[in-house]
Write a protein that holds these residues in place. Structure first.
Motif, PDB file in Angstrom:
ATOM      1  N   GLY A   1       0.831  -1.101   0.308  1.00 27.18           N
ATOM      2  CA  GLY A   1       0.290  -0.029  -0.214  1.00 27.18           C
ATOM      3  C   GLY A   1       0.870   1.513   0.029  1.00 27.18           C
ATOM      4  N   LEU A   2       2.071   1.088   0.818  1.00 23.71           N
ATOM      5  CA  LEU A   2       2.844   1.967   0.862  1.00 23.71           C
ATOM      6  C   LEU A   2       3.332   2.237  -0.510  1.00 23.71           C
ATOM      7  N   ARG A   3       3.965   1.664  -1.355  1.00 25.81           N
ATOM      8  CA  ARG A   3       4.589   1.193  -2.233  1.00 25.81           C
ATOM      9  C   ARG A   3       3.568   2.066  -3.527  1.00 25.81           C
ATOM     10  N   HIS A   4       1.948   1.733  -3.650  1.00 24.15           N
ATOM     11  CA  HIS A   4       0.816   2.195  -4.851  1.00 24.15           C
ATOM     12  C   HIS A   4       1.216   3.695  -4.048  1.00 24.15           C
ATOM     13  N   ILE A   5       1.057   3.924  -2.926  1.00 26.64           N
ATOM     14  CA  ILE A   5       0.745   5.863  -2.934  1.00 26.64           C
ATOM     15  C   ILE A   5       1.879   6.952  -3.257  1.00 26.64           C
ATOM     16  N   GLY A   6       2.888   5.664  -2.881  1.00 26.83           N
ATOM     17  CA  GLY A   6       4.609   6.578  -3.675  1.00 26.83           C
ATOM     18  C   GLY A   6       4.290   6.691  -5.653  1.00 26.83           C
ATOM     19  N   GLU A   7       3.784   5.593  -5.389  1.00 28.16           N
ATOM     20  CA  GLU A   7       4.083   5.705  -7.225  1.00 28.16           C
ATOM     21  C   GLU A   7       2.213   7.276  -8.384  1.00 28.16           C
ATOM     22  N   ARG A   8       2.090   6.914  -6.806  1.00 26.18           N
ATOM     23  CA  ARG A   8       0.742   7.746  -7.100  1.00 26.18           C
ATOM     24  C   ARG A   8       1.215   9.085  -6.888  1.00 26.18           C
ATOM     25  N   VAL A   9       2.220   9.777  -7.980  1.00 25.05           N
ATOM     26  CA  VAL A   9       2.136  11.331  -6.991  1.00 25.05           C
ATOM     27  C   VAL A   9       1.141  11.931  -6.749  1.00 25.05           C
ATOM     28  N   PRO A  10       0.021  12.342  -7.202  1.00 22.71           N
ATOM     29  CA  PRO A  10      -1.301  13.302  -6.989  1.00 22.71           C
ATOM     30  C   PRO A  10      -1.708  13.264  -5.051  1.00 22.71           C
ATOM     31  N   ALA A  11      -1.787  11.481  -5.117  1.00 19.55           N
ATOM     32  CA  ALA A  11      -2.229  11.164  -3.872  1.00 19.55           C
ATOM     33  C   ALA A  11      -1.103  11.212  -2.687  1.00 19.55           C
ATOM     34  N   ARG A  12       0.145  10.737  -3.431  1.00 19.95           N
ATOM     35  CA  ARG A  12       1.318  10.887  -2.250  1.00 19.95           C
ATOM     36  C   ARG A  12       1.584  12.306  -2.166  1.00 19.95           C
ATOM     37  N   ASP A  13       1.459  13.858  -2.953  1.00 19.03           N
ATOM     38  CA  ASP A  13       1.830  14.731  -2.281  1.00 19.03           C
ATOM     39  C   ASP A  13       0.009  15.438  -1.620  1.00 19.03           C
ATOM     40  N   GLY A  14      -0.293  15.122  -2.046  1.00 23.59           N
ATOM     41  CA  GLY A  14      -2.286  15.360  -1.382  1.00 23.59           C
ATOM     42  C   GLY A  14      -2.003  14.405   0.056  1.00 23.59           C
TER      43      GLY A  14
ATOM     44  N   VAL B   1      -5.971   5.640  -6.879  1.00 21.90           N
ATOM     45  CA  VAL B   1      -5.126   4.480  -5.884  1.00 21.90           C
ATOM     46  C   VAL B   1      -6.207   3.195  -6.680  1.00 21.90           C
ATOM     47  N   ASP B   2      -5.685   1.887  -6.891  1.00 21.05           N
ATOM     48  CA  ASP B   2      -6.908   1.079  -6.792  1.00 21.05           C
ATOM     49  C   ASP B   2      -7.528   0.604  -6.063  1.00 21.05           C
ATOM     50  N   ASN B   3      -8.562   0.116  -6.347  1.00 19.79           N
ATOM     51  CA  ASN B   3      -9.596  -0.281  -5.253  1.00 19.79           C
ATOM     52  C   ASN B   3      -8.732  -1.400  -4.249  1.00 19.79           C
TER      53      ASN B   3
END
Length: 432
Positions: free
Chosen positions: A231-244, A361-363
């Motif tokens: 899940g942490l890696r998934h966030i890291g790959e999604r820049v808008p979600a990570r920055d938010g 992020v994916d469901n």
């Protein structure tokens, strides 16, 4: 803008599945407000003593930090268990624990009280994560911004109403321990009703649909730690979600500082503490909740016209200016204005970040991602309270701390303004 809010609410309420999830949220968060009123009166506004910054920070740490160590496991389970069952069992567990808390207070609470209260708050994070992860199952993707604006906001309004009811019950019951016990028992009844409302949803209606996911996702949920890391890696790959999420974390640190300041000011400076302190703090909290409502009402309208980055930048800049003008005088008349604006900023940023996370992020990872979000939400809040405890005197008056908050908000605003300019220059889609 208010017509837009109620128009959005009418749109999402047309879905019967959404109405059932929405009802579950409202009843539970109303009961949360009652429970929090009981806790606040007992922990922070004890008429027998003036609360120090360290004592307030320690209370936050005891109630929130242990959960932050356990919460990562919640997301993996939410991605594996039927989320309707998570809502039902969480509600029933909170009801039982609230009764235990009420009994402990009535008998003269000790360390066991904090353990029971910690468990209630911990279970509540399962509940809230389940609500967030289940929301995309009951509304269409193009209605997520509407749903993210109206549901947490109405939940906050319900919680504020519950707090008011809890305070009223407490005043009727008196300052003695029995009065607080009655407040907590009323909350327990509300939690039980919330569980009953959740039964209107089907067992599998909120997902997850693991049979539809690829094998690597099914393998991830078999291991709690591996699942959390994925899940942490998934966030890291999604820049808008990570920055938010990063911005939300910094904001929560500042929010923790402001909460500690407000508690100390009303307990030790603006009033003599006790019922007077609780009443004054309740007025400030009501304005904060009103700011939450207005912020959520304004956000869909604002992001449709300015884009997410510009909206967040303007919010953070507004927080810096208002703290400088209304916070630094440390006036009982002006300080609640700063609370209103911080509530507005907090909820407006959160609605925007929630939508960024849900859309990017994916469901199959939503439960884990929102558990990371919950840990961030709690841990950074406690960090802010702990940092303030080092520098803030018992009076709550510290111009240096407020000035530092102004500088951090200004720096965040500048960073998001640069992001907005880059999005405009590259032609990226600005609105959320």
């Amino acid at each position: 803008m208010s017509s837009s809010f109620f128009g959005d609410l009418r749109v999402v309420l047309r879905g019967p599945r959404f109405r059932r999830l929405f009802g579950t949220r409202l009843v539970s968060q109303f009961s949360d407000g009652i429970y929090q009123a009981g806790l606040a009166g007992f922990v922070f506004f004890n008429p027998e003593q003036h609360t120090s910054a360290a004592a307030v920070a320690a209370a936050f740490a005891v109630l929130l930090l242990p959960f932050s160590a356990v919460a990562p496991f919640a997301g993996v389970l939410i991605d594996r268990w039927p989320r309707r069952q998570v809502l039902l069992l969480s509600s029933l567990a909170k009801a039982v624990l609230a009764v235990i808390t009420a009994v402990l207070v009535a008998r003269g609470a000790g360390p066991a009280f904090f353990v029971a209260a910690l468990l209630v708050l911990s279970v509540n994070r399962f509940f809230l994560s389940g609500l967030s992860a289940g929301l995309p199952y009951v509304v269409r993707r193009d209605k997520l911004m509407m749903a993210n604006a109206v549901t947490p906001t109405c939940g906050t309004a319900a919680s504020s109403a519950g707090t008011g009811v809890g305070l009223a019950i407490g005043m009727i019951g008196g300052e003695e321990a029995l009065g607080t016990g009655i407040v907590l028992f009323a909350a327990a009844l509300g939690f039980a009703v919330s569980g009953a409302v959740s039964l209107t949803l089907g067992r599998r209606e909120l997902g997850p649909n693991l049979e539809e996911e690829p094998e690597d996702v099914r393998a991830a949920v078999r291991g709690v730690v591996r699942g959390m890391l994925s899940g942490l890696r998934h966030i890291g790959e999604r820049v808008p979600a990570r920055d938010g999420l990063a911005t939300m974390g910094v904001h929560r640190v500042l929010f923790g500082v402001s909460t500690l300041l407000t508690l100390l000011l009303y307990n030790n400076t603006f009033t003599g503490g006790g019922v007077a302190g609780l009443a004054g703090f309740s007025v400030s909290a009501a304005l904060l909740a009103t700011g939450f409502l207005v912020g959520a009402v304004a956000t869909p309208w604002a992001t449709a016209r300015t884009g997410a980055s510009t909206w967040i930048a303007s919010l953070l800049a507004t927080a810096a200016i208002v703290l400088l003008v209304f916070g630094l005088p440390f006036s009982p008349v002006l300080f609640p204005v700063a609370g209103f604006v911080l509530g507005f900023v907090s909820q407006a940023v959160k609605v925007t970040v929630d939508t960024l996370v849900q859309r990017h992020v994916d469901n199959a990872f939503r439960g884990r991602v929102f558990s990371v979000y919950d840990v961030l939400f709690n841990a950074t809040f406690v960090l802010g309270a702990a940092l303030a405890a080092v520098f803030v005197p018992p009076s709550g008056v510290s111009a240096a701390v407020v000035a530092a908050m102004v500088l951090v908000y200004a720096a965040l605003a500048a960073a998001w303004a640069r992001r907005a300019r880059r999005s405009t220059e590259t032609g990226a889609a600005a609105p959320v």
